[in-house]
Every structure is written in C-alpha cells, then in structure tokens.
Design an enzyme around this catalytic site. Sequence first.
Site, mmCIF file in Angstrom:
data_model
loop_
_atom_site.group_PDB
_atom_site.id
_atom_site.type_symbol
_atom_site.label_atom_id
_atom_site.label_comp_id
_atom_site.label_asym_id
_atom_site.label_seq_id
_atom_site.Cartn_x
_atom_site.Cartn_y
_atom_site.Cartn_z
ATOM 1 N N ASP A 184 31.565 48.135 31.628
ATOM 2 C CA ASP A 184 31.997 47.143 31.277
ATOM 3 C C ASP A 184 30.870 46.268 30.660
ATOM 4 O O ASP A 184 30.978 44.831 30.767
ATOM 5 C CB ASP A 184 32.694 46.211 32.622
ATOM 6 C CG ASP A 184 33.342 45.037 32.412
ATOM 7 O OD1 ASP A 184 33.816 44.653 31.171
ATOM 8 O OD2 ASP A 184 33.588 43.994 33.107
ATOM 9 N N HIS A 212 38.485 46.869 35.231
ATOM 10 C CA HIS A 212 38.967 45.728 35.390
ATOM 11 C C HIS A 212 40.414 45.697 34.629
ATOM 12 O O HIS A 212 40.321 45.572 33.545
ATOM 13 C CB HIS A 212 38.322 44.514 35.606
ATOM 14 C CG HIS A 212 37.980 43.919 34.544
ATOM 15 N ND1 HIS A 212 38.560 43.114 33.694
ATOM 16 C CD2 HIS A 212 36.540 43.822 33.708
ATOM 17 C CE1 HIS A 212 37.433 42.518 32.738
ATOM 18 N NE2 HIS A 212 36.525 43.443 32.636
ATOM 19 N N ASP A 214 42.242 42.521 34.606
ATOM 20 C CA ASP A 214 42.468 41.355 34.197
ATOM 21 C C ASP A 214 41.804 40.747 33.003
ATOM 22 O O ASP A 214 40.718 41.571 32.436
ATOM 23 C CB ASP A 214 41.919 40.076 35.162
ATOM 24 C CG ASP A 214 40.446 40.423 35.539
ATOM 25 O OD1 ASP A 214 40.015 41.464 35.966
ATOM 26 O OD2 ASP A 214 39.916 39.428 35.711
ATOM 27 N N GLU A 261 38.289 40.241 38.139
ATOM 28 C CA GLU A 261 36.920 40.421 37.611
ATOM 29 C C GLU A 261 36.282 39.129 36.736
ATOM 30 O O GLU A 261 35.066 38.919 36.826
ATOM 31 C CB GLU A 261 36.655 41.662 36.666
ATOM 32 C CG GLU A 261 35.249 42.052 36.415
ATOM 33 C CD GLU A 261 34.321 41.291 35.379
ATOM 34 O OE1 GLU A 261 33.186 41.103 35.453
ATOM 35 O OE2 GLU A 261 34.984 40.731 34.617
ATOM 36 N N GLU A 262 37.290 38.721 36.059
ATOM 37 C CA GLU A 262 36.717 37.475 35.014
ATOM 38 C C GLU A 262 36.647 36.299 35.923
ATOM 39 O O GLU A 262 35.999 35.224 35.428
ATOM 40 C CB GLU A 262 37.788 37.461 33.904
ATOM 41 C CG GLU A 262 37.852 38.474 33.266
ATOM 42 C CD GLU A 262 36.663 38.794 32.217
ATOM 43 O OE1 GLU A 262 35.718 38.131 32.369
ATOM 44 O OE2 GLU A 262 36.631 39.685 31.380
HETATM 45 ZN ZN LIG Z 1 34.986 42.795 31.598
#
Ligand SMILES: [Zn+2]
Length: 426
Positions: free
Chosen positions: A207, A112, A114, A179-180
């Site tokens: 991740d 990701h 972000d 994603e966050e």
């Molecule tokens: Zn992450």
Amino acid sequence: MLLVLGGDIILSKRRILMTELKKIEKRIDSYRDEMIDIQIKLCALPAISPASGGEGEVEKADVLVDFLKKNGFSDIKVIKASDLDSPSGYRPNILAFFKGKSSSKTIWIMTHMDIVPPGDLAQWKGDPFKAWVEEGKIYGRGVEDNQQDMVASLYAIKAFHEEGIEPNYDIGIALVADEETGSGKGIDYVLRQTDAFRKQDLIIVPDAGNEDGTMIEVAEKSILWLKFRTLGKQAHGSTPEKGINSFKAASFLVTELEKLYRVFPDKDSLFDPPISTFEPTKKESNVPNINTIPGEDIFYMDSRILPKYTIEEVVKNIKEMINKIENEFKVKITLEETQKAPAAPPTSADAPVAQALKRAIRAIYGKEGKATGIGGGTVAALFRTANFSAACWSKIDETAHQPNEYCIIDNMMGDAKVFAHIFLQE
Ligand SMILES: [Zn+2]
C-alpha cells in the site's frame, strides 16, 4: 563426490523453483482480462467509510469472500467491527489462508478494501466508479489504492491453486476495512481480536511504493500535527497601536519555528527525505476585511520527526519559541496537538520480509530493492507497534486519492509475480 552431489541437489532444487515460477507466471499472464474485469467490478462497489459519507465495505467484502471460496482459500473468516454509522452495523475484515507445505510461518499480504471519496467530479475524465481502460491503465477510484495489489495477490494465489503447486509456507490474506480513516475498525481491531499473526510471519503491506518498484518501506518518522492559536486584540487598521496584531505575531512565530531544522539537524539515510521536517501548513482565515487588525490567528504545522528524536523534546523547543514571541508581542499563544503518533520500532533492512521482497523484485523486475524509511504513516506501523515485522511495497505511480487515479495493468501483473516468487522462496 559428496560436494558435487550437494551442488547437484541445490541446482535441481533451483531448477524446480524456476520451472514452477515459469508455470505460475504463465498462468498469471492468462488472467490478465479477468483481473481487469474484477478491478472494474470492485470499483463499482464504492467502499467509502461512513466517516467520509459512505456505507462501508460490506458489498465489496461479499464479492471478495465469494472469490476466496471459489479459488482454493481455506479458513475464511470475517471479523466484524461494530460500526453503527454504517447501514449494516459493522465493518468487515476478511482473513483467509492458502495452505503451504509448512505452517511454521505464514506469508501475509494485507490490503484494504475501503477507498477515499472521488473528490471534485469535474476533475475526472470519466465516472470514478465505472472504471475504464485506456492505454494500458485502468482508471477509477480505488484501482490503485488498494485494489491493484489486492487483485495481484489474490490472482497470484489462484495461480498456485490452478497449477496445483504448493507454496513452501502457508499464505495468509488480510482484506481489511477502515484503512483510510485510521484503521480503528480495520487492522487495529483485527490485531486485538485474533492471534492469527505470529512473530515469525512475513507481513507484506502493498500500500506504498514508487514508480520502479524499488522502495521497500520498513520505517517511519513520528508524526506531530500542531495547531497554534494566537490571541491579540482586534482594532481598526488605521490605529494598530490600539490593538495587538495576532497575525503579525504568528508570522514571527512561523519564522522562529524554522529554526527547528537547526535544532534537530540529524540525518538518517534510511529515510527519504533523510531529515526531520517542520512545515507550517494550514492557515485559517481571520478577518474578512483589509482594514481590521486581526485579534485572532490560527495556523497549523506538520512535523515528521526522525525516530532518534522524541516528540517531547520537539514540543519543549516549540514552547520556548512560543514564550519568546508571547513576550515580544504581548500575545497569548495556545498550542494543541491535533495528531501525535510516535514512530513505531522500525523493521530491520535485514528482516526476512525485506530480504524476500528484494529477491523477488530482482527476479521479476530486474531491479535492486532498497529498504527505506518514509515520513509516515502507513498501516504497517500498527504491525510494527505490535512487534511484528512488516514491510510496505508495491510498484505504483502513487495516484492514490487523486482525480483520475489509475493502475498500470503491467504493474498489477508484475506485482502478482513478485508475490508468487515470494511464495516459492525457501
Ligand atoms: Zn491505501
């Protein structure tokens, strides 16, 4: 004779793999400075989501698309999820391919773009958006989460491109937004917009991981966050009999909730920790002064429940506990589910994606990878819910979201080689 010949073929195949791997590894090593440079460059483009006060991923995505165009990737596509809170009006999600000998399956690596905000700047040794290198580590917001493995995967592929070596299967790269903050404008949106992902594909989400790179995350627990609001009656601290102490009742409820550990005691060794957890966490402040009996109390609980239990049976038990406390203390307690995410079906420890990671971890890091379930929630669950098999893996110190987040440069290099090994597997 035939048998011997067969053995020779296998041996020479293995030799080709070994020489190809050696070439790729050497090539990856030659990228070390370049990989550090792009980390610093990406870090200077803080892709914070509008929900966290930022402008989104567009600038970062532009740099990445440019990289993909220059390094042999094909079918580069930007899937734009509309977001009126970001200046561009959308959140970019990039899909790109590097063609292999066969298109019968795709090896996907999803990272990701972000990042989370830096938090309290006073706790940082330097500017979180001006990444710096110190003793084999790159420091800066996003350098580990998720740029370490984004850069590692991109340079692993660049190495194939520049060595002129074809991987056995197509490689897919997904560089996603949001994603966050829940993935609604990220992979969740992408999965609804495209049929690029197939059941037979290997989906790797680097991740999550651990320090020695042995944790292959394949399963998650259900997540249940609850808000408990206890209503009593406010009174003067010297005359408790004229009120109903909501804080006291809520405290008894907290100790009652501890019994959930006994009601749901089962263990599953796939998970770490192997049990369901039920922990009171956040506490809202009540009265500002000491000499008032609080009429209202609010606290929260974070539960991570093994997939063998349903969220509903846990809630049913909690409601019974609430009834007991309500009767005992004459309070009114309301329950609100602030997050409820039933566990996705686990990816099997024997799934091709988990096995491919195991082989590569053994070859590159000399360690035995172990399929593991965690307390949740990673984005891999979104793939699993859609019935794809996906595994999270990376070799990281887990400094994500902390001040002075760092990436160990050797981990970034090693993870690139792990990906390369997987691309060379049969
Ligand atoms: Zn992450």
